[in-house]
Design a protein around this motif. Structure first.
Motif, PDB file in Angstrom:
ATOM      1  N   UNK A  47       0.821  -1.214   0.000  1.00  0.00           N
ATOM      2  CA  UNK A  47       0.000   0.000   0.000  1.00  0.00           C
ATOM      3  C   UNK A  47       0.853   1.261   0.000  1.00  0.00           C
ATOM      4  N   UNK A  48       1.909   1.272   0.813  1.00  0.00           N
ATOM      5  CA  UNK A  48       2.774   2.441   0.889  1.00  0.00           C
ATOM      6  C   UNK A  48       4.153   1.986   1.356  1.00  0.00           C
ATOM      7  N   UNK A  49       5.198   2.634   0.828  1.00  0.00           N
ATOM      8  CA  UNK A  49       6.574   2.189   1.085  1.00  0.00           C
ATOM      9  C   UNK A  49       7.146   2.838   2.340  1.00  0.00           C
ATOM     10  N   UNK A  50       6.700   2.385   3.494  1.00  0.00           N
ATOM     11  CA  UNK A  50       7.281   2.867   4.744  1.00  0.00           C
ATOM     12  C   UNK A  50       8.467   1.991   5.127  1.00  0.00           C
ATOM     13  N   UNK A  51       9.387   2.548   5.915  1.00  0.00           N
ATOM     14  CA  UNK A  51      10.585   1.799   6.303  1.00  0.00           C
ATOM     15  C   UNK A  51      10.366   0.932   7.532  1.00  0.00           C
ATOM     16  N   UNK A  52       9.551   1.405   8.468  1.00  0.00           N
ATOM     17  CA  UNK A  52       9.275   0.648   9.685  1.00  0.00           C
ATOM     18  C   UNK A  52       8.009   1.201  10.317  1.00  0.00           C
ATOM     19  N   UNK A  53       7.315   0.354  11.081  1.00  0.00           N
ATOM     20  CA  UNK A  53       6.098   0.795  11.764  1.00  0.00           C
ATOM     21  C   UNK A  53       5.875  -0.065  12.999  1.00  0.00           C
ATOM     22  N   UNK A  54       5.337   0.563  14.038  1.00  0.00           N
ATOM     23  CA  UNK A  54       5.081  -0.178  15.272  1.00  0.00           C
ATOM     24  C   UNK A  54       4.114   0.596  16.155  1.00  0.00           C
ATOM     25  N   UNK A  55       3.473  -0.131  17.058  1.00  0.00           N
ATOM     26  CA  UNK A  55       2.638   0.452  18.106  1.00  0.00           C
ATOM     27  C   UNK A  55       3.158  -0.055  19.441  1.00  0.00           C
ATOM     28  N   UNK A  56       3.047   0.780  20.455  1.00  0.00           N
ATOM     29  CA  UNK A  56       3.606   0.418  21.756  1.00  0.00           C
ATOM     30  C   UNK A  56       2.742  -0.570  22.520  1.00  0.00           C
ATOM     31  N   UNK A  57       1.409  -0.412  22.437  1.00  0.00           N
ATOM     32  CA  UNK A  57       0.500  -1.219  23.252  1.00  0.00           C
ATOM     33  C   UNK A  57      -0.649  -1.761  22.407  1.00  0.00           C
ATOM     34  N   UNK A  58      -1.245  -2.842  22.883  1.00  0.00           N
ATOM     35  CA  UNK A  58      -2.481  -3.344  22.288  1.00  0.00           C
ATOM     36  C   UNK A  58      -3.661  -2.546  22.826  1.00  0.00           C
ATOM     37  N   UNK A  59      -4.632  -2.293  21.951  1.00  0.00           N
ATOM     38  CA  UNK A  59      -5.837  -1.564  22.346  1.00  0.00           C
ATOM     39  C   UNK A  59      -7.018  -2.529  22.385  1.00  0.00           C
ATOM     40  N   UNK A  60      -7.704  -2.564  23.496  1.00  0.00           N
ATOM     41  CA  UNK A  60      -8.952  -3.315  23.617  1.00  0.00           C
ATOM     42  C   UNK A  60      -9.958  -2.438  24.364  1.00  0.00           C
ATOM     43  N   UNK A  61     -11.234  -2.716  24.161  1.00  0.00           N
ATOM     44  CA  UNK A  61     -12.274  -1.940  24.829  1.00  0.00           C
ATOM     45  C   UNK A  61     -12.259  -2.201  26.329  1.00  0.00           C
TER      46      UNK A  61
END
Length: 233
Positions: free
Chosen positions: A62-76
């Motif tokens: 979809x798009x040429x990003x070099x790296x991606x991350x999220x720190x935490x999981x999200x739940x309701x």
């Protein structure tokens, strides 16, 4: 003796400046948001050290990003949701800065997110930012910047398309909703810069994809993405 003095000082501070943990309401110092136990229970993803993590996979093809991350999981009904609610709807910009610091510490030890020249918070539409009074992603970006000692660019790209919530939209509808939503207004500043794009929560990544494509059109040297939380559809 020093311990006694410290205990007296702590009790004095709490008497006039009561402060409780956002997770369990335990009594904590004013500069803290969570007690040690709740801090340890935050659902960390480990994505900043993991290549091909689910956040990165969501951008494949979809798009040429070099790296991606999220720190935490999200739940309701989770502590992460509660922290983000305080940031976005209760005016707690300090919570956003603290969350950004948590991301910054993870970026500091990750070899996958180097180099970073500048940090860009995902822009809000001016109408939405005026209603809220601030951009929550800017708060997060400031926290990251405090740790990494990198500049935050808030006026180089604008969101020119007002979009309503994407919660009920499927992946294709979300992409169509964000088509041509961003405009670069300071391309010379961005050229050949390694950009860290910051947001609060990632679900499908359609908004971050649209913003990344706008940045890559400059062209920048690279785009990397960091968010507080990652949620499944």
């Amino acid at each position: 003796m020093l311990t006694i003095v410290k205990d007296y000082w702590t009790n004095f501070v709490h008497l006039f400046f009561p402060h409780t943990c956002m997770g369990c309401n335990a009594d904590i110092m004013p500069e803290q948001f969570l007690c040690t136990e709740c801090l340890m229970q935050l659902p960390r993803t480990g994505f900043f050290e993991a290549a091909d993590n689910p956040v990165e996979q969501s951008f494949y093809g979809r798009v040429a990003i070099d790296a991606a991350a999220a720190a935490f999981y999200f739940t309701k009904q989770s502590l992460v949701q509660q922290l983000l609610f305080q940031l976005k709807y209760k005016g707690r910009q300090d919570v956003g800065i603290w969350l950004g610091q948590q991301i910054g510490h993870q970026l500091n030890i990750s070899k996958r997110f180097q180099p970073i020249d500048a940090i860009i918070p995902l822009p809000l539409h001016p109408k939405k930012e005026k209603l809220r009074g601030y951009n929550q992603s800017t708060c997060i970006a400031k926290g990251i910047a405090e740790v990494l000692q990198k500049p935050v660019y808030t006026n180089v790209i604008v969101r020119n398309k007002y979009t309503h919530t994407q919660t009920q939209k499927n992946r294709v509808q979300r992409w169509e909703n964000m088509n041509d939503a961003f405009t670069i207004i300071e391309p010379e500043i961005l050229k050949q810069q390694n950009i860290l794009l910051v947001d609060d929560v990632i679900t499908t990544g359609a908004t971050l994809e649209a913003c990344s494509n706008a940045l890559l059109s400059v062209p920048v040297a690279s785009v990397q993405i960091a968010t507080v939380a990652y949620t499944l559809l």
